[in-house]
Scaffold this active site. Structure first.
Site, PDB file in Angstrom:
ATOM      1  N   ASN A 110       0.849  -1.200   0.000  1.00 21.15           N
ATOM      2  CA  ASN A 110       0.000   0.000   0.000  1.00 21.15           C
ATOM      3  C   ASN A 110       0.882   1.246   0.000  1.00 21.15           C
ATOM      4  O   ASN A 110       2.103   1.149   0.021  1.00 21.15           O
ATOM      5  CB  ASN A 110      -0.973  -0.024   1.188  1.00 21.15           C
ATOM      6  CG  ASN A 110      -0.262  -0.033   2.518  1.00 21.15           C
ATOM      7  OD1 ASN A 110       0.433   0.913   2.864  1.00 21.15           O
ATOM      8  ND2 ASN A 110      -0.415  -1.125   3.272  1.00 21.15           N
ATOM      9  N   ARG A 111       0.255   2.404  -0.007  1.00 24.12           N
ATOM     10  CA  ARG A 111       0.993   3.649  -0.233  1.00 24.12           C
ATOM     11  C   ARG A 111       1.597   4.276   1.025  1.00 24.12           C
ATOM     12  O   ARG A 111       2.155   5.360   0.968  1.00 24.12           O
ATOM     13  CB  ARG A 111       0.058   4.685  -0.877  1.00 24.12           C
ATOM     14  CG  ARG A 111      -0.418   4.291  -2.233  1.00 24.12           C
ATOM     15  CD  ARG A 111      -1.306   5.375  -2.825  1.00 24.12           C
ATOM     16  NE  ARG A 111      -1.975   4.903  -4.016  1.00 24.12           N
ATOM     17  CZ  ARG A 111      -1.390   4.826  -5.195  1.00 24.12           C
ATOM     18  NH1 ARG A 111      -0.132   5.208  -5.355  1.00 24.12           N
ATOM     19  NH2 ARG A 111      -2.055   4.364  -6.236  1.00 24.12           N
TER      20      ARG A 111
END
Ligand code: C5P
Length: 394
Positions: A206-207
């Site tokens: 994820n970011r």
């Protein structure tokens, strides 16, 4: 942390006085009540009108032309903190010798509040033994020093003596005011996004960059806690913080549960909710075509911590949402049996992953909620820890 705190901002006569304008703005934005006190020479660099417009009260410039007959004692007695930025060799010398020759020195001598001094001067002056001895003396008396940086000075010179950045001064003010409220506490923080292996080179991720978690760890350390940071990112360890590197949700789960006795646990990490059921031992060949990924849920670390929660322990979860912030956060508080959920709308501009800023709403299990408008992740961390501190003393 800074909301409603009375801060006297002393500004003395150096070119760096323009940076005090930015500092004033930052303090006011954080909710502090800022009262500028300018020396005569400061007014040659920046106009009083600038501070009048930005601060919480008009700038004060003189003991004698003030509506208050004894402005220095009023300012000194009512201040929560006095910061002098920039501080010239002259003010440092007067303050160290107890000479009260203008409103600012008189205020400094008339206060029992913590004082933060931020020197700025040419390298020759900065290195002069008189200045260094005066600063040593002030530090021995408990004055906080924000050392100048190396860089460009007035007149094109280069060297040590440039006023510290307003952000660094702001942070020193927060550290000074936090007053060690987590002294003697153990704080466990998680940071970053987990990576769930597909094969030795690919992962589901994820970011998250870990910036908010690092800010929480730094802020907790500054408040006197013993801090352990469980992190998936390779950033340098914050000063005095033990860092445990992990990669996957399973590793984070093990590392957190091993340390679940901590007084405070802040789960800032973006832990994957799903992972591939199996990870291939060797790199999946492109020619084999795209693999059919079968996913399974990861352990919900926060929920497990909530189930194991011991009396007096404070558990904080984060919730990155793109819609229905409040209802998701409320239901998380109940479902996971945690004390605080810090919810951010990651779809809003400059909020959440990778940004240096964040905007959150802090939901507390007792039903209280507080919106914290866009500000640095460190400032958000301070707000979260203020909430934790309030729960710890209940
Ligand atoms: O329910 P949701 O995943 O949105 O909750 C987010 C919070 O839960 C974060 O504090 C995150 O660190 C934590 N979490 C966890 N274990 C997971 C997923 C999220 O501890 N598997």
């Amino acid at each position: 942390m800074l909301a409603n705190r009375r801060i006297v901002l002393g500004v003395t006569g150096g070119i760096a006085a323009y940076k005090a304008v930015l500092l004033c703005r930052m303090l006011v934005d954080a909710g502090a009540h800022v009262i500028p006190v300018m020396t005569e020479s400061a007014q040659r660099f920046v106009g009083k009108a600038t501070f009048d417009a930005l601060a919480s009260e008009p700038a004060r410039t003189s003991i004698f032309d003030d509506p208050d007959p004894i402005p220095h004692t009023t300012l000194g007695q009512t201040a929560d903190l006095i910061v002098v930025a920039p501080a010239t060799a002259r003010i440092i010398g007067s303050y160290a010798s107890g000479i009260s020759d203008d409103l600012l020195t008189a205020t400094l001598i008339a206060t029992r509040a913590p004082v933060v001094i931020c020197p700025a001067m040419h390298t020759e002056m900065w290195e002069h033994p008189a200045v260094q001895d005066n600063l040593k003396l002030l530090e021995q008396r408990g004055v906080h020093l924000v050392a100048p940086e190396e860089g460009h000075l007035a007149g094109g010179d280069l060297g040590a003596g440039r006023l510290a950045a307003p952000e660094a001064i702001y942070e020193a003010i927060e550290n000074t005011l936090s007053n060690g409220d987590l002294q003697g506490r153990t704080v466990l923080v998680t940071a970053g996004g987990t990576r769930e292996a597909i094969d030795p080179v690919r992962y589901v991720g994820n970011r998250s960059t870990g910036k908010q978690g690092y800010a929480v760890a730094e802020a907790a350390k500054a408040r006197g806690a013993t801090v352990t940071l469980i992190s998936t990112v390779a950033a340098a360890a914050p000063n005095g913080v033990e860092v445990v590197r992990v990669e996957s949700a399973a590793q984070m789960h093990a590392a957190v549960l091993e340390r679940s006795e901590a007084d405070v646990i802040v789960m800032t990490a973006a832990v994957a909710d799903f992972r591939p059921v199996t990870a291939s031992d060797s790199k999946i060949k492109k020619v084999e075509g795209p693999p059919k990924l079968k996913l399974e849920p990861t352990p919900d670390i926060l929920a497990e911590l909530g189930a194991l929660k011991k009396p007096g322990q404070v558990i904080v979860g984060f919730a990155a949402e793109t819609e229905d912030l409040a209802s998701h956060a409320q239901s998380k508080l109940e479902r996971k049996n945690v004390d605080v959920i810090v919810a951010n709308d990651v779809s809003a501009p400059e909020v959440g992953f990778a940004y240096d800023t964040n905007e959150v709403t802090i939901f507390v299990a007792d039903g209280c909620q507080r919106h914290v408008s866009l500000r640095s992740k460190r400032q958000i961390a301070e707000e979260v820890l203020d909430t934790v501190g309030q729960i710890l003393v209940r």
